[in-house]
Design an enzyme around this catalytic site. Structure first.
Site, PDB file in Angstrom:
ATOM      1  CG  HIS A  73     -10.257  -8.103 -13.377  1.00 37.95           C
ATOM      2  ND1 HIS A  73      -9.319  -8.777 -14.121  1.00 37.95           N
ATOM      3  CD2 HIS A  73     -10.652  -7.070 -14.134  1.00 37.95           C
ATOM      4  CE1 HIS A  73      -9.147  -8.157 -15.279  1.00 37.95           C
ATOM      5  NE2 HIS A  73      -9.939  -7.110 -15.314  1.00 37.95           N
ATOM      6  CE1 TYR A 202      -3.204 -14.263 -11.979  1.00 41.01           C
ATOM      7  CE2 TYR A 202      -0.902 -14.666 -11.477  1.00 41.01           C
ATOM      8  CZ  TYR A 202      -2.011 -13.869 -11.379  1.00 41.01           C
ATOM      9  OH  TYR A 202      -1.957 -12.678 -10.687  1.00 41.01           O
ATOM     10  N   PRO A 296       6.300 -11.665  -7.660  1.00 42.52           N
ATOM     11  CG  PRO A 296       6.740 -10.831  -9.798  1.00 42.52           C
ATOM     12  CD  PRO A 296       7.409 -11.460  -8.624  1.00 42.52           C
ATOM     13  CE  LYS A 300      -2.284 -11.405  -1.894  1.00 39.19           C
ATOM     14  NZ  LYS A 300      -3.334 -10.605  -2.391  1.00 39.19           N
ATOM     15  CE1 TYR A 388      -3.866 -13.157  -8.109  1.00 40.87           C
ATOM     16  CE2 TYR A 388      -5.836 -11.778  -8.067  1.00 40.87           C
ATOM     17  CZ  TYR A 388      -4.646 -12.153  -8.657  1.00 40.87           C
ATOM     18  OH  TYR A 388      -4.224 -11.509  -9.801  1.00 40.87           O
TER      19      TYR A 388
HETATM   20  P1  RFL Z   1       8.956   1.318  -4.174  1.00 39.36           P
HETATM   21  O1  RFL Z   1       7.877   1.345  -5.166  1.00 39.36           O
HETATM   22  O2  RFL Z   1      10.206   0.584  -4.525  1.00 39.36           O
HETATM   23  O3  RFL Z   1       9.304   2.817  -3.804  1.00 39.36           O
HETATM   24  C1  RFL Z   1      10.451   3.150  -3.062  1.00 39.36           C
HETATM   25  C2  RFL Z   1      10.799   4.581  -3.380  1.00 39.36           C
HETATM   26  O4  RFL Z   1      11.904   4.981  -2.591  1.00 39.36           O
HETATM   27  C3  RFL Z   1      12.803   5.723  -3.405  1.00 39.36           C
HETATM   28  N1  RFL Z   1      14.138   5.661  -2.780  1.00 39.36           N
HETATM   29  C4  RFL Z   1      14.696   6.689  -2.124  1.00 39.36           C
HETATM   30  N2  RFL Z   1      14.276   7.948  -1.882  1.00 39.36           N
HETATM   31  C5  RFL Z   1      15.106   8.785  -1.207  1.00 39.36           C
HETATM   32  N3  RFL Z   1      16.364   8.422  -0.786  1.00 39.36           N
HETATM   33  C6  RFL Z   1      16.827   7.161  -1.001  1.00 39.36           C
HETATM   34  N4  RFL Z   1      18.039   6.807  -0.578  1.00 39.36           N
HETATM   35  C7  RFL Z   1      15.975   6.235  -1.705  1.00 39.36           C
HETATM   36  N5  RFL Z   1      16.111   4.946  -2.105  1.00 39.36           N
HETATM   37  C8  RFL Z   1      14.991   4.621  -2.748  1.00 39.36           C
HETATM   38  C9  RFL Z   1      12.703   5.038  -4.752  1.00 39.36           C
HETATM   39  O5  RFL Z   1      13.137   5.888  -5.820  1.00 39.36           O
HETATM   40  C10 RFL Z   1      11.212   4.753  -4.835  1.00 39.36           C
HETATM   41  O6  RFL Z   1      10.475   5.777  -5.435  1.00 39.36           O
HETATM   42  O7  RFL Z   1       8.471   0.716  -2.768  1.00 39.36           O
HETATM   43  P2  RFL Z   1       7.016   0.777  -2.032  1.00 39.36           P
HETATM   44  O8  RFL Z   1       6.510   2.173  -1.996  1.00 39.36           O
HETATM   45  O9  RFL Z   1       7.193   0.009  -0.797  1.00 39.36           O
HETATM   46  O10 RFL Z   1       6.030  -0.002  -3.016  1.00 39.36           O
HETATM   47  C11 RFL Z   1       6.190  -1.380  -3.245  1.00 39.36           C
HETATM   48  C12 RFL Z   1       5.682  -1.745  -4.644  1.00 39.36           C
HETATM   49  O11 RFL Z   1       6.257  -0.871  -5.592  1.00 39.36           O
HETATM   50  C13 RFL Z   1       6.009  -3.196  -4.999  1.00 39.36           C
HETATM   51  O12 RFL Z   1       5.797  -4.044  -3.896  1.00 39.36           O
HETATM   52  C14 RFL Z   1       5.142  -3.699  -6.165  1.00 39.36           C
HETATM   53  O13 RFL Z   1       5.430  -3.011  -7.348  1.00 39.36           O
HETATM   54  C15 RFL Z   1       5.351  -5.184  -6.353  1.00 39.36           C
HETATM   55  N6  RFL Z   1       4.605  -5.704  -7.504  1.00 39.36           N
HETATM   56  C16 RFL Z   1       3.256  -5.964  -7.429  1.00 39.36           C
HETATM   57  N7  RFL Z   1       2.559  -5.697  -6.305  1.00 39.36           N
HETATM   58  C17 RFL Z   1       1.220  -5.907  -6.248  1.00 39.36           C
HETATM   59  O14 RFL Z   1       0.615  -5.655  -5.220  1.00 39.36           O
HETATM   60  N8  RFL Z   1       0.494  -6.350  -7.334  1.00 39.36           N
HETATM   61  C18 RFL Z   1       1.111  -6.631  -8.500  1.00 39.36           C
HETATM   62  O15 RFL Z   1       0.413  -6.981  -9.453  1.00 39.36           O
HETATM   63  C19 RFL Z   1       2.539  -6.470  -8.580  1.00 39.36           C
HETATM   64  N9  RFL Z   1       3.175  -6.714  -9.706  1.00 39.36           N
HETATM   65  C20 RFL Z   1       5.254  -5.928  -8.703  1.00 39.36           C
HETATM   66  C21 RFL Z   1       4.510  -6.437  -9.801  1.00 39.36           C
HETATM   67  C22 RFL Z   1       6.626  -5.665  -8.840  1.00 39.36           C
HETATM   68  C23 RFL Z   1       7.246  -5.909 -10.034  1.00 39.36           C
HETATM   69  N10 RFL Z   1       8.627  -5.626 -10.093  1.00 39.36           N
HETATM   70  C24 RFL Z   1       9.189  -4.705 -10.989  1.00 39.36           C
HETATM   71  C25 RFL Z   1       9.508  -6.064  -9.014  1.00 39.36           C
HETATM   72  C26 RFL Z   1       5.123  -6.684 -10.993  1.00 39.36           C
HETATM   73  C27 RFL Z   1       6.483  -6.426 -11.128  1.00 39.36           C
HETATM   74  C28 RFL Z   1       7.094  -6.735 -12.443  1.00 39.36           C
HETATM   75  C1  PHB Z   2       0.401  -6.847 -13.537  1.00 42.61           C
HETATM   76  O1  PHB Z   2      -0.645  -6.549 -14.138  1.00 42.61           O
HETATM   77  O2  PHB Z   2       1.456  -6.190 -13.665  1.00 42.61           O
HETATM   78  C2  PHB Z   2       0.427  -8.052 -12.668  1.00 42.61           C
HETATM   79  C3  PHB Z   2      -0.760  -8.724 -12.411  1.00 42.61           C
HETATM   80  C4  PHB Z   2      -0.749  -9.840 -11.614  1.00 42.61           C
HETATM   81  C5  PHB Z   2       0.434 -10.282 -11.068  1.00 42.61           C
HETATM   82  C6  PHB Z   2       1.622  -9.600 -11.295  1.00 42.61           C
HETATM   83  C7  PHB Z   2       1.616  -8.470 -12.105  1.00 42.61           C
HETATM   84  O3  PHB Z   2       0.427 -11.401 -10.302  1.00 42.61           O
END
Ligand code: RFL
Ligand code: PHB
Length: 395
Positions: A73, A202, A296, A300, A388
């Site tokens: 993108h 957005y 989110p 990041k 971004y």
């Molecule tokens: P995770 O993905 O939470 O993984 C942690 C893992 O640890 C396990 N765990 C354990 N394992 C063993 N023993 C224990 N006691 C444990 N406790 C926990 C868990 O089961 C899990 O598998 O952390 P990690 O790896 O640091 O990754 C971080 C990302 O997942 C997170 O920052 C992103 O998803 C945030 N986020 C976004 N980030 C972006 O860069 N771009 C995006 O577009 C974006 N969109 C989002 C998002 C997060 C969202 N939510 C649900 C908060 C959109 C959403 C809706």
């Molecule tokens: C997504 O596609 O899940 C998404 C994209 C951009 C954001 C957050 C989530 O800022």
């Protein structure tokens, strides 16, 4: 009792990518993941990868499907005041773009690679404690299939997300927590409907924020700002589509409506900003959501998690090659500089695009003035675009 060089707690994107980068550097590790494989592979989360994340995934050997199926993108659309403004990333940033490739797919690719060459990755392994951070051989206690086990390590990395246990290995009198809650949540929706537009939209509206993202040419990922405590059951598919139509409406195209399709999942996601400092205590390191959470809006979270483990994998490789702990000693400060930049950017995007329930008409005018500035000033637009698409990683 098992021993490994690097014990990795958590098999989310941070833990899995770290395991692959260490494998490539000839450093053995064991990944302990609480959940089962299907759960980890289906957890709906991020969608946007910065260029540095894309490059790290390629370097880790996980680039093939991403390069075939991910969608580059080159900009985003901002909608406010019922008008639209496109930000062109390459021209604003000297050529940078992002990749739309879902976190679910990144995780699937990394798990497949890890299992293919027998890299130890244990599912259903609940880490209960990490002890001995200041010793030469920290210890990870975990339970798998009801059996208590012990893993001793040269280093432990907590990649166990916000609700993990590794953070507790840093004593309370050593760590400082910085936190902010936000007065709204997101309703996240997956729908079998083509993307609203060929780039992410957005939207600031007088009914709150909306974001139209995508997972494929036939699947949309959509978000609506909702009050904290909202029950997703109160949002029928019809109500979701009606609200998106209203928040994304444009004056120049008054009859425009989104193409609707079945809603296949919906969940309410609270928003939080959180940083734990330092990100290292003795031989225990924190990476990704275990150390920091961003709302989110700036996309990041996953990218920050990737940046942490890229920095850490380099530092461990240097230690392995030369015996020098210099980069390990610099890890926390190096990462925190990027973390705070992302915290600022994510807060800025969130505060500029959402409607705080306590917001006055004056505040709304300030938001619209800021958005107008981004739409009309290449300097203001470049500031957004650089953040971004992702600032360069430290050398
Ligand atoms: P995770 O993905 O939470 O993984 C942690 C893992 O640890 C396990 N765990 C354990 N394992 C063993 N023993 C224990 N006691 C444990 N406790 C926990 C868990 O089961 C899990 O598998 O952390 P990690 O790896 O640091 O990754 C971080 C990302 O997942 C997170 O920052 C992103 O998803 C945030 N986020 C976004 N980030 C972006 O860069 N771009 C995006 O577009 C974006 N969109 C989002 C998002 C997060 C969202 N939510 C649900 C908060 C959109 C959403 C809706
Ligand atoms: C997504 O596609 O899940 C998404 C994209 C951009 C954001 C957050 C989530 O800022």
């Amino acid at each position: 009792m098992m021993h490994t060089t690097v014990g990795i707690v958590g098999g989310g994107p941070a833990g899995l990518l770290l395991a692959r980068l260490l494998h490539n550097a000839g450093i053995d590790s064991v990944v302990l993941e609480l959940r089962d494989r299907a759960y980890v592979e289906q957890r709906q989360r991020a969608g946007i990868l910065e260029q540095a994340t894309v490059e790290a995934l390629r370097a880790a050997g996980a680039g093939e499907r991403m390069d075939a199926e991910g969608i580059p993108h080159h900009g985003i659309e901002l909608r406010f005041g019922r008008r639209s403004h496109r930000l062109d990333f390459p021209s604003l940033t000297g050529g940078r773009s992002v990749m739309v490739y879902a976190q679910t797919e990144v995780v699937k690719d990394l798990i497949a690679l890890q299992l293919a060459d027998g890299g130890p990755l244990l599912f259903g392994a609940e880490v209960t404690s990490v002890e001995g951070a200041q010793s030469d051989s920290p210890v990870v206690e975990f339970v798998q299939e009801g059996r208590a086990q012990t893993l001793t390590c040269d280093y432990v990395v907590g990649c166990d997300g916000f609700h993990g246990v590794t953070r507790d290995a840093v004593p309370e009198d050593v760590r400082t927590t910085y936190e902010r809650t936000h007065p709204y949540s997101w309703l996240g929706v997956l729908a079998e409907a083509p993307p609203v537009y060929d780039e992410l939209v957005y939207a600031h509206s007088d009914r709150g924020f909306a974001l139209a993202s995508m997972r494929s040419p036939t699947v949309s990922r959509l978000y609506l700002q909702v009050p904290n405590g909202t029950d997703p059951a109160d949002w029928s598919a019809e109500r979701i589509w009606d609200e998106l139509d209203t928040r994304l409406a444009l004056d120049r195209d008054p009859g425009w409506k989104l193409e609707r399709g079945p809603v296949t999942s919906k969940a309410v996601l609270p928003m939080r900003s959180h940083v734990t400092e330092p990100m290292r205590y003795g031989r225990v390191f924190l990476a990704g959501d275990a150390a920091h959470i961003v709302p989110p809006t700036g996309a990041k979270g996953l990218n920050l998690a990737a940046a942490d483990v890229i920095v850490l994998a380099r530092a461990l490789a240097r230690w392995r090659e030369t015996g020098s702990a210099e980069l390990l000693d610099a890890y926390s400060d190096t990462c925190l500089r990027r973390v705070w930049r992302a915290e600022h950017f994510s807060s800025f995007m969130t505060a500029t695009l959402h409607t705080d329930p306590a917001q006055s008409p004056f505040d709304t005018r300030l938001q619209l003035s800021q958005l107008e500035r981004i739409a009309t000033s290449p300097h203001a637009a470049a500031e957004l675009a650089e953040n971004y698409t992702g600032l360069p990683l430290p050398r």
